[in-house]
Design an enzyme around this catalytic site. Structure first.
Site, PDB file in Angstrom:
ATOM      1  N   ASN A  67      31.544 -45.901  17.072  1.00  0.00           N
ATOM      2  CA  ASN A  67      32.197 -45.532  16.047  1.00  0.00           C
ATOM      3  C   ASN A  67      33.171 -44.326  16.412  1.00  0.00           C
ATOM      4  O   ASN A  67      33.097 -43.608  17.434  1.00  0.00           O
ATOM      5  CB  ASN A  67      31.493 -45.279  14.689  1.00  0.00           C
ATOM      6  CG  ASN A  67      30.417 -44.394  15.089  1.00  0.00           C
ATOM      7  OD1 ASN A  67      30.351 -43.193  15.486  1.00  0.00           O
ATOM      8  ND2 ASN A  67      29.184 -44.839  15.176  1.00  0.00           N
ATOM      9  N   ASP A 121      24.527 -49.296  12.870  1.00  0.00           N
ATOM     10  CA  ASP A 121      23.655 -49.978  11.868  1.00  0.00           C
ATOM     11  C   ASP A 121      23.104 -51.211  12.649  1.00  0.00           C
ATOM     12  O   ASP A 121      22.053 -51.771  12.157  1.00  0.00           O
ATOM     13  CB  ASP A 121      24.103 -50.010  10.590  1.00  0.00           C
ATOM     14  CG  ASP A 121      24.191 -48.916   9.879  1.00  0.00           C
ATOM     15  OD1 ASP A 121      23.161 -48.174   9.748  1.00  0.00           O
ATOM     16  OD2 ASP A 121      25.267 -48.719   9.277  1.00  0.00           O
ATOM     17  N   LYS A 173      30.251 -59.789  32.419  1.00  0.00           N
ATOM     18  CA  LYS A 173      31.339 -59.634  31.570  1.00  0.00           C
ATOM     19  C   LYS A 173      31.683 -60.808  30.902  1.00  0.00           C
ATOM     20  O   LYS A 173      31.838 -61.836  31.643  1.00  0.00           O
ATOM     21  CB  LYS A 173      32.441 -59.198  32.506  1.00  0.00           C
ATOM     22  CG  LYS A 173      33.829 -58.981  31.772  1.00  0.00           C
ATOM     23  CD  LYS A 173      34.838 -58.342  32.572  1.00  0.00           C
ATOM     24  CE  LYS A 173      36.267 -58.333  31.764  1.00  0.00           C
ATOM     25  NZ  LYS A 173      37.410 -58.187  32.439  1.00  0.00           N
ATOM     26  N   PHE A 186      22.701 -36.914   6.589  1.00  0.00           N
ATOM     27  CA  PHE A 186      24.252 -36.905   6.217  1.00  0.00           C
ATOM     28  C   PHE A 186      24.566 -38.263   5.683  1.00  0.00           C
ATOM     29  O   PHE A 186      23.837 -39.234   5.795  1.00  0.00           O
ATOM     30  CB  PHE A 186      25.214 -36.715   7.436  1.00  0.00           C
ATOM     31  CG  PHE A 186      25.643 -35.275   7.875  1.00  0.00           C
ATOM     32  CD1 PHE A 186      24.599 -34.423   8.543  1.00  0.00           C
ATOM     33  CD2 PHE A 186      26.772 -35.064   7.494  1.00  0.00           C
ATOM     34  CE1 PHE A 186      24.733 -33.266   8.730  1.00  0.00           C
ATOM     35  CE2 PHE A 186      27.041 -33.481   8.133  1.00  0.00           C
ATOM     36  CZ  PHE A 186      26.191 -32.596   8.455  1.00  0.00           C
ATOM     37  N   LYS A 192      20.875 -42.496  -0.886  1.00  0.00           N
ATOM     38  CA  LYS A 192      20.075 -42.144   0.510  1.00  0.00           C
ATOM     39  C   LYS A 192      19.131 -40.990   0.637  1.00  0.00           C
ATOM     40  O   LYS A 192      18.084 -41.134   1.178  1.00  0.00           O
ATOM     41  CB  LYS A 192      21.259 -41.669   1.650  1.00  0.00           C
ATOM     42  CG  LYS A 192      22.117 -43.153   1.897  1.00  0.00           C
ATOM     43  CD  LYS A 192      23.262 -42.906   2.996  1.00  0.00           C
ATOM     44  CE  LYS A 192      23.896 -44.013   3.058  1.00  0.00           C
ATOM     45  NZ  LYS A 192      25.279 -43.898   3.843  1.00  0.00           N
ATOM     46  N   LYS A 213      15.631 -42.134   1.486  1.00  0.00           N
ATOM     47  CA  LYS A 213      15.055 -41.691   3.040  1.00  0.00           C
ATOM     48  C   LYS A 213      14.059 -40.499   2.963  1.00  0.00           C
ATOM     49  O   LYS A 213      13.827 -39.984   3.866  1.00  0.00           O
ATOM     50  CB  LYS A 213      16.304 -41.388   3.980  1.00  0.00           C
ATOM     51  CG  LYS A 213      17.344 -42.670   3.986  1.00  0.00           C
ATOM     52  CD  LYS A 213      18.212 -42.560   5.015  1.00  0.00           C
ATOM     53  CE  LYS A 213      18.955 -43.688   4.921  1.00  0.00           C
ATOM     54  NZ  LYS A 213      19.820 -43.920   6.502  1.00  0.00           N
TER      55      LYS A 213
END
Ligand code: PMT
Length: 399
Positions: free
Chosen positions: A208, A277, A287, A321, A335, A339
């Site tokens: 990301n 995730d 490859k 976060f 969250k 959590k």
């Protein structure tokens, strides 16, 4: 970060004096008002005019120089300073202060001040390791004087080893640290930052846009406040903040193992990393060739590290976060609860100036007691500072 601070920059005689010029520039750029004191030997290397021009203040050279009818120079400087910074500091200077000698303006003002004194020694490697020098440094440390350890490398005298004046940016950071109240002293803080990479084959991966900037800013601010900081980081292009222990990982599984191990020795956990995730179910050994018109990669779920820590958080302060593109508050709240967090920092990453790979962020902080605090757009360093202010309060609440 040094806005409004009065710093006395003491410059003693050594080849590294030229680096003090750059240091002065950095200090003034950071907002400090700098008064330079040079020893007789220092002016042999760089003319006082250079320091005078860059500081915008007269350079102090003589011991008995009456600044005005009422004010005696060395006492006035000693009283006005928020910080004394000696860079470069010779063995001679350190030896004199350790022996309680005050025979020139610099040693006199240093002896007379109640401000913190930060010393950046620079000398030949053998002088640095000379037990007499080491004893002097230890003696000063015992009396509360702060030191920036010299860097390793090729010295001007041709020797190689410890004794180089560190980069001025490192000295600046230590000056900021010396001026930051140590409200997190004795606390052990674990910060995660950056992305994770989930390999598809030896040359490709899923990841990301996290740059690590948010997490690194938190790690830096926590260390400036006196915490013992461990940073578990995915791959980033950033330099590790001074004084922070770093554990480098690539995948979510590696991050999980590193966090689970480090968390045992931790009082505060702040998870700013953007953990993938999912990961490819199979990593190809070779490859993958582009023979097929279409390619489907089967993914499997990564462990949720934060949930795992939340399930056995004990007396720790746990901060997560939430990176969202819709229903910011609703998703962040969920969250926070799921959590078992004390606080969640929610950023709408679709907003310009927020989230991934920018220098600013726009966050809302949600607390377990239902409070919500909204911050305007600000630099990630500033956001980190405010997050840590709240973390300090949460930590105090837990004793
Ligand atoms: O790195 P920068 O470029 O500065 O960008 C900053 C940031 C956008 C990455 C940062 O501000 C941020 O929002 N970090 C969290 C990103 C994220 O993964 O959010 P999430 O909503 O998917 O995850 C929620 C929380 O669970 C996070 O604290 C995350 O670290 C944690 N998590 C997520 C998945 C997982 N498998 N394990 C986790 O521990």
């Amino acid at each position: 970060m040094l806005k409004g601070k009065v710093i006395v920059l003491g410059v003693t005689g050594g080849i590294a004096v030229y680096k003090a010029v750059e240091l002065l520039r950095l200090l003034t750029k950071a907002g400090a008002q700098v008064h330079v004191v040079m020893t007789r030997a220092a002016i042999e290397f760089v003319a006082p005019l250079t320091f005078q021009t860059l500081s915008g203040n007269p350079v102090h050279l003589e011991l008995f120089n009456l600044i005005s009818e009422q004010e005696i120079g060395h006492i006035s400087l000693a009283e006005r300073a928020d910080l004394f910074l000696i860079a470069p500091a010779t063995a001679n200077f350190v030896g004199k202060v350790a022996a309680g000698l005050a025979d020139d303006l610099l040693t006199t003002t240093v002896m007379a001040t109640k401000a913190p004194v930060l010393i950046a020694p620079a000398m030949n490697v053998n002088m640095y390791h000379n037990p007499i020098y080491q004893e002097n440094e230890e003696r000063l440390k015992r009396h509360g004087y702060l030191f920036v350890p010299p860097a390793c490398g090729m010295l001007a005298c041709g020797y190689e080893g410890e004794g180089k004046l560190p980069d001025p940016t490192v000295i600046l950071e230590e000056a900021i640290a010396a001026l930051t109240p140590k409200r997190l002293s004795g606390r052990r803080v674990l910060v995660t930052a950056g992305p994770t990479l989930e390999e598809i084959d030896p040359v490709r991966y899923i990841s990301n846009h996290s740059s690590g900037k948010m997490g690194y800013a938190i790690a830096r601010q926590a260390r400036l406040r006196g915490a013992e900081v461990t940073l578990v980081t995915g791959p980033t292009a950033l330099s590790v903040p001074c004084g922070v222990k770093v554990i480098r990982v690539e995948s979510a599984l590696q991050m999980r193992d590193a966090v689970v191990k480090a968390v045992e020795e931790t009082d505060i956990v702040i998870k700013a990393a953007a953990v993938a995730d999912y990961r490819p179910k199979l990593r190809a050994g070779m490859k993958v060739k582009k023979n097929a018109a279409e390619l489907a990669i089967e993914l499997e779920k990564n462990p949720d590290i934060l949930s795992e820590i939340g399930a056995r958080k004990g007396n720790r302060v746990l901060v997560g976060f939430a990176a969202e593109t819709q229903d910011l508050l609703g998703n962040a709240k969920s969250k926070l609860e799921k959590k078992n967090l004390d606080m969640v920092v929610a950023n709408d990453v679709s907003q310009v100036g927020a989230g991934f790979n920018v220098d600013t962020n726009i966050v809302k902080m949600l607390f377990a007691d239902g409070r919500v605090e909204e911050l305007p757009i600000m630099g990630k360093d500033e956001v980190a500072g405010i997050i840590l202010d709240r973390v300090e309060e949460l930590a105090k609440g837990k004793g």
